[in-house]
Design an enzyme around this catalytic site. Structure first.
Site, PDB file in Angstrom:
ATOM      1  N   THR A   1     -14.686   7.328 -49.199  1.00  0.00           N
ATOM      2  CA  THR A   1     -14.946   8.420 -48.263  1.00  0.00           C
ATOM      3  C   THR A   1     -16.160   9.240 -48.683  1.00  0.00           C
ATOM      4  O   THR A   1     -17.099   9.431 -47.906  1.00  0.00           O
ATOM      5  CB  THR A   1     -13.702   9.315 -48.162  1.00  0.00           C
ATOM      6  OG1 THR A   1     -12.542   8.497 -47.954  1.00  0.00           O
ATOM      7  CG2 THR A   1     -13.841  10.298 -47.013  1.00  0.00           C
ATOM      8  N   ALA A   2     -16.157   9.726 -49.921  1.00  0.00           N
ATOM      9  CA  ALA A   2     -17.286  10.527 -50.398  1.00  0.00           C
ATOM     10  C   ALA A   2     -18.463   9.661 -50.817  1.00  0.00           C
ATOM     11  O   ALA A   2     -19.618   9.994 -50.551  1.00  0.00           O
ATOM     12  CB  ALA A   2     -16.844  11.407 -51.562  1.00  0.00           C
TER      13      ALA A   2
ATOM     14  N   ASN B   1      -5.917   5.796 -44.020  1.00  0.00           N
ATOM     15  CA  ASN B   1      -5.166   7.015 -43.713  1.00  0.00           C
ATOM     16  C   ASN B   1      -4.742   7.070 -42.239  1.00  0.00           C
ATOM     17  O   ASN B   1      -5.058   6.193 -41.444  1.00  0.00           O
ATOM     18  CB  ASN B   1      -5.968   8.265 -44.107  1.00  0.00           C
ATOM     19  CG  ASN B   1      -7.242   8.436 -43.290  1.00  0.00           C
ATOM     20  OD1 ASN B   1      -7.406   7.877 -42.213  1.00  0.00           O
ATOM     21  ND2 ASN B   1      -8.173   9.213 -43.802  1.00  0.00           N
TER      22      ASN B   1
ATOM     23  N   HIS C   1      -2.390  13.128 -50.876  1.00  0.00           N
ATOM     24  CA  HIS C   1      -3.540  14.034 -50.927  1.00  0.00           C
ATOM     25  C   HIS C   1      -3.807  14.530 -52.352  1.00  0.00           C
ATOM     26  O   HIS C   1      -3.848  15.733 -52.598  1.00  0.00           O
ATOM     27  CB  HIS C   1      -3.319  15.233 -50.005  1.00  0.00           C
ATOM     28  CG  HIS C   1      -3.219  14.884 -48.563  1.00  0.00           C
ATOM     29  ND1 HIS C   1      -2.616  15.721 -47.634  1.00  0.00           N
ATOM     30  CD2 HIS C   1      -3.654  13.804 -47.860  1.00  0.00           C
ATOM     31  CE1 HIS C   1      -2.671  15.158 -46.432  1.00  0.00           C
ATOM     32  NE2 HIS C   1      -3.298  13.998 -46.550  1.00  0.00           N
TER      33      HIS C   1
ATOM     34  N   MET D   1      -5.700   9.314 -40.157  1.00  0.00           N
ATOM     35  CA  MET D   1      -6.810   9.771 -39.319  1.00  0.00           C
ATOM     36  C   MET D   1      -6.724  11.220 -38.859  1.00  0.00           C
ATOM     37  O   MET D   1      -7.453  11.624 -37.942  1.00  0.00           O
ATOM     38  CB  MET D   1      -6.997   8.840 -38.109  1.00  0.00           C
ATOM     39  CG  MET D   1      -7.403   7.437 -38.499  1.00  0.00           C
ATOM     40  SD  MET D   1      -7.012   6.192 -37.235  1.00  0.00           S
ATOM     41  CE  MET D   1      -5.242   6.022 -37.478  1.00  0.00           C
TER      42      MET D   1
END
Length: 590
Positions: A24-25, A102, A517, A104
């Protein structure tokens, strides 16, 4: 689409920046850095490319990817606070990382969440400074007026972004319970939030998702940040390449400098070099793992694994925080049909604890928080202040949707009953844990880290358990209120016989799980520096030159939100800081 290069060619390239983790990052960082055609950017991703796999791209199949080859399939150590249970910890092992797995949800935390990071001494990380990055990462697709009114699809024109890479939209399909749940929350006196993008998530609202409405597919880091830029000659991605160690060299004064990454692909080892910086974006589990394998971490942890200490850093792998979740299940009208849509495209409700529980219970919880003596000195004041009377932040989250979403409840399918579920998620945990490499000689990256979230452990964890028990009872009130009560037949899990606080505590211990998370294991140290964290406010690793971490692990405190949007923001801001600093190429490089 597979890797843009083979391992041999990758290893001999003269990279400016080397990114570990195409998630993601990491892909956000790589895409932004490679906008400069004079910078050569390399990305190492342990998983496969995964493009065009319906398991990833089809929102209706999202949960099916958990436990697949796209998942690292981690699990926690046995958790005493959960009756000794181990909890599965899915993490994305594919280009796009966990944004490929995930559910979303596209949410932002409260203004106070990010301001807390700033107030800890992390300059530039407050809400006002981060809002431009929230806008920069998203392409918010506006609903038509008829749909907007019908489904309460609210947004703030001033706060959203419309030109970013990640598509965010409201669902084209909702379950039959969506409007009923929404109206019931309002009928009970809880506020509607028509501007949940603008720094407060408190209240009731319809949640957008990271789905491109033009083709109905998941919008995630690989499809949004990498695929449109894959043809760039200065952006090279190598998949199925497992980073094993950060290559460190010592120069004048014995200060360490990151010069590259040792990685493995197909049984062969390679070393890739970075002339400017190495950027670790391996996530809250594997970023601290890679630091420790490279000799950066708590001396006792490294010694137990037989690893020489290069940089003593006592917060590597510590400060682990996660969102704890329980799922109550209700039998509903059998005429309702469960639709195949993203479970998170539904009614969300975030509430302050003072509004979610009875006053006597609230007072008891606040008194318990005030008496805690085991909180970190660096964040104790912020944690306590979040629970003071009058503070309006989303301390607890409720998501109601049609279907049995609790894998531990297994009714007899032959009975033909229909169920709905309420996800109950604690946003600001007092439970704090750690992620470390195993204490065994010869440990390698192939040995899974020891994940110990400390769920409900010690007195501060017991506060989390009590919050969960009390906030679950609001779910029962909701389902007994109209109009939702018109279709709810009764609670089946916890069983209807579980009525007292003590019975619910036993159920919570036996049924709490993760909302996936995890944050904080390489946190920004702020004013406390290396005594309080692992990286500074510009995400540079303390004690090592030319090494940064850019992912959810740098978050010093948990936020009241599903994480992916915030992680994109960390990637966007991290990339901007790297470009602003633009450290010179090391000696010996052109």
């Amino acid at each position: 689409m597979s890797s843009s290069i083979n391992a041999e060619d990758f290893a001999i390239r003269d990279f400016d920046y080397l990114v570990v983790g195409g998630g993601t990052a990491g892909l956000a960082v790589a895409a932004r850095l490679s906008e400069d055609p004079d910078l050569l950017v390399g990305v190492l991703e342990a998983g496969s490319a995964g493009f065009d796999d319906d398991l990833i791209s089809n929102p209706g199949r999202s949960l099916q990817a958990l436990g697949s080859d796209y998942d690292w399939q981690f699990e926690t150590l046995p958790q005493p606070g959960l009756g000794g249970r181990r909890i599965g910890w899915p993490r994305g092992k594919v280009l796009g990382g966990s944004s490929a797995l995930n559910l979303m949800a596209w949410t932002r935390g409260c203004k106070e969440d990010y301001d807390a990071w700033r107030d800890m001494g992390n300059e530039g990380w407050g809400w006002r400074e981060l809002l431009p990055f929230f806008q920069k990462c998203e392409k918010f697709h506006l609903p038509d007026e008829k749909t907007r009114i019908a489904h309460r699809e609210h947004y703030d024109h001033e706060a959203i972004g419309t030109d970013g890479p990640v598509s965010a939209s409201y669902s084209k399909q909702y379950s039959a319970t969506h409007q009923l749940c929404y109206d019931t929350w309002l009928s009970m006196g809880f506020p509607e939030n028509v501007s949940h993008h603008s720094g407060s998530n408190v209240g009731v609202w319809t949640n957008p998702v990271s789905v491109d409405p033009r083709d109905g597919k998941r919008s995630y880091a690989a499809s949004a940040y990498y695929k449109p830029n894959a043809a760039r000659p200065n952006l090279l991605v190598l998949t199925e390449a497992l980073a094993e160690e950060i290559v460190l060299s010592s120069g004048d004064g014995n200060r360490w400098t990151a010069t590259g990454i040792r990685f493995r692909q197909g049984g062969r080892e390679f070393v890739a070099s970075a002339a400017r910086e190495v950027i670790i974006s391996a996530g809250s589990v594997q970023s601290p793992q890679l630091l420790e394998l490279s000799g950066i971490g708590i001396p006792q942890v490294l010694a137990a694994a037989g690893i020489d200490v290069k940089v003593p850093s006592t917060n590597v792998g510590e400060n682990l925080q996660d969102h704890l979740m329980t799922t109550s299940v209700f039998e509903v009208d059998p005429s309702l049909k469960v639709t195949n849509h993203s479970a998170w495209a539904s009614t969300f409700c975030y509430l302050p604890l003072s509004e979610a529980v009875e006053k006597a219970a609230y007072d008891d919880i606040v008194n318990s928080i005030e008496s805690l003596e085991t909180l970190s000195a660096h964040n104790a004041t912020i944690l306590r202040n979040r629970f003071k009377p009058g503070v309006k932040v989303g301390q607890f989250e409720y998501i109601f949707d049609l279907g049995n979403l609790n894998p531990q409840y297994r009714p007899d399918a032959s009975e033909g009953k229909v169920y709905a579920s309420m996800l109950q998620i604690l946003q600001y945990p007092f439970s704090v844990g750690s992620v470390h490499i195993p204490s065994s000689k010869g440990v390698s990256v192939s040995d899974k880290p020891e994940i110990n979230p400390g769920y409900y452990a010690m007195p501060h964890g017991e506060v989390d358990r009590e919050i969960m028990v009390q906030c679950m009872q609001l779910t029962d009130k909701l389902c007994r209120s109209q109009p939702l009560s018109d279709i709810v037949r009764g609670r089946v899990y916890p069983p209807a016989s579980a009525e007292t606080d003590e019975q619910l505590r036993e159920w919570v211990v036996a049924n709490t799980t993760t909302d996936w998370h995890p944050v904080g294991t390489c946190a920004m140290g702020g004013a406390g520096g290396i005594d309080a964290g692992v990286v500074d406010a510009r995400l540079r690793v303390y004690g090592v030159d030319r090494l940064r971490i850019v992912d959810a692990s740098v978050m010093p405190l948990q936020v009241s939100a599903h994480l992916q949007t915030t992680v994109y923001v960390i990637g966007e801001k991290g990339a901007q800081m790297i470009l602003e600093d633009k450290v010179p190429r090391r000696n010996g490089y052109r």
